[in-house]
Design an enzyme around this catalytic site. Structure first.
Site, PDB file in Angstrom:
ATOM      1  CB  ALA B  62      -4.616 -52.103 -31.944  1.00 16.82           C
ATOM      2  N   PRO B 120       0.313 -50.006 -31.324  1.00 16.71           N
ATOM      3  CG  PRO B 120       0.425 -52.251 -30.629  1.00 16.71           C
ATOM      4  CD  PRO B 120       1.456 -51.038 -31.167  1.00 16.71           C
ATOM      5  CB  CYS B 121      -4.014 -47.837 -27.920  1.00 11.61           C
ATOM      6  SG  CYS B 121      -4.514 -46.678 -26.849  1.00 11.61           S
ATOM      7  CG  PHE B 122      -2.228 -49.223 -23.645  1.00 12.14           C
ATOM      8  CD1 PHE B 122      -2.416 -48.401 -22.453  1.00 12.14           C
ATOM      9  CD2 PHE B 122      -3.654 -49.441 -24.271  1.00 12.14           C
ATOM     10  CE1 PHE B 122      -3.568 -48.191 -21.897  1.00 12.14           C
ATOM     11  CE2 PHE B 122      -4.745 -49.224 -23.666  1.00 12.14           C
ATOM     12  CZ  PHE B 122      -4.734 -48.627 -22.454  1.00 12.14           C
ATOM     13  CE  LYS B 136      -2.166 -44.006 -24.449  1.00 10.04           C
ATOM     14  NZ  LYS B 136      -2.131 -44.177 -25.782  1.00 10.04           N
TER      15      LYS B 136
END
Lengths: 130, 241
Positions: B62, B120-122, B136
């Site tokens: 996400a 989540p992605c980050f 990130k």
């Protein structure tokens, strides 16, 4: 990357699926050692239900590796007779053993002569050497 | 999402690679194609905050799209040397652009892979991500379909991606060390949209030896976009997993 293994007894698609003839009109399908090496760590494999039908080179599923999703293509028209459910819990089997535990589906072929258009091991080796 | 898919289709017809830079309104959380999400987010709270959800055709996790630049590249799957090399080439181009803007950033060792999940992605650093220190700044995802690679990703301008954890129904223990980077912290100023676009384009031009021509969707592409929009706005797709 180490040189990819291209078994002599299999056939191949240009989209990097391998095909093993398991009967007169049945094949087993997976992705090649070269493909798994290109994708690197496989984290998710989405496969069809048994009974689903696909035409030649229609997408039958997807594979995700390092956030890259790739479609998987049916090497010939046919109906899915078996699916490797173990890949749901162990997608890394595709990396570990692409021609063994990493197999994906078995297909009952509509027209076995469609296999004639697949690549030989030599043809596939040339393709990935480019 | 729909426009990115249309661009990939156009590349399949023309062979001409495309770069798109865009922003989102309203703010939106995009979900990775295979990440579990059904029943895991507080829908009512998301509505109250005016945050939409969409599921991407690409992998990964996400991302909260607000105060960021989204890039999308569509290119033939062998034009930059296969999926993994394409991922690295695009990130090197983005890195060059970010450095031109003055941001001190680097690329993480590409050998670290993460499974699709609600994290989540980050929040976690995966191989090939662009980071500042251990935080990130850019997260990307890819789809390879019928000879074309679509890669898109998010470059954070400001903010902390907190809605991706705050809207999760499961208890989430926040750790300051997992906080993503943002461009406004790395630079003495927040670049204008024009400065961002010029910097990122220059990075691509230098690293990939390309020259950009500005273009817009034609009528046929707009028609296809409408069709794909119906797919991406279908809750059956968004909440399929």
């Amino acid at each position: 990357m180490a040189e990819a293994n291209v078994p002599k007894e299999l056939l191949y698609t240009e989209e990097h699926e391998w095909v093993e003839k398991t009967g007169d009109d049945e094949i087993k399908v997976g992705i090649t050692d070269y493909a798994q090496g290109e994708l690197s760590d496989v984290v998710f494999v989405e496969l069809p239900d048994v009974g689903a039908s696909f035409s030649r080179m229609e997408a039958f599923g997807t594979i995700e590796a390092v956030k890259a999703v790739s479609e998987l293509y049916s090497p010939a028209a046919g109906e899915v007779t078996e699916v490797n459910d173990k890949l749901a819990d162990d997608p890394a089997a595709v990396n570990r053993d692409p021609y063994g535990d990493g197999w994906m589906i078995k297909l009952k072929l509509q027209d076995p002569s469609e296999l004639d258009s697949l690549l030989s091991p030599e043809g596939y080796s040339e393709l990935i050497a480019d | 999402m729909a426009v990115d898919v249309v661009l990939a289709e156009t590349v399949r017809e023309t062979g001409q690679p495309v770069l798109r830079l865009y922003r989102w309104w309203p703010p939106c959380i995009s979900l990775g194609r295979n990440q579990p999400a059904k029943g895991q987010y507080d829908d009512a709270e998301a509505k109250r905050r005016g945050i939409d959800f969409v599921r991407r055709p690409t992998g990964g996790r996400a991302v909260y799209h607000h105060h960021e630049v989204t890039y999308a590249v569509a290119v033939g799957d062998r034009q930059l040397g296969g999926p993994r090399r394409t991922y690295e080439a695009i990130h090197r181009a983005l890195l060059a652009g970010l450095r031109l803007l003055g941001a001190s950033t680097e690329i993480v060792d590409p050998r670290v892979a993460l499974r699709p999940s609600t994290v989540p992605c980050f929040q976690e650093i995966d191989g090939g991500a662009i980071v500042a220190g251990r935080r990130k700044l850019v997260g990307s995802a890819q789809l390879r379909e019928r000879g074309v690679l679509l890669q898109h990703g998010s470059i954070l301008l400001t903010g902390d991606q907190s809605p991706t954890t705050e809207l999760l129904k499961v208890a989430w223990k926040s750790d300051e060390r997992d906080r993503p980077a943002a461009l406004d912290e790395l630079l003495d100023f927040l670049p204008t949209w024009g400065e961002l676009v010029n910097g990122l384009l220059s990075g691509f031009e230098r690293l990939l030896d390309v020259e950009f021509v500005q273009s817009r969707l034609d009528d046929a592409e707009k028609g296809r976009m409408m069709r794909h929009s119906r797919h991406f706005s279908d809750p059956g797709w968004t909440w399929r997993l």
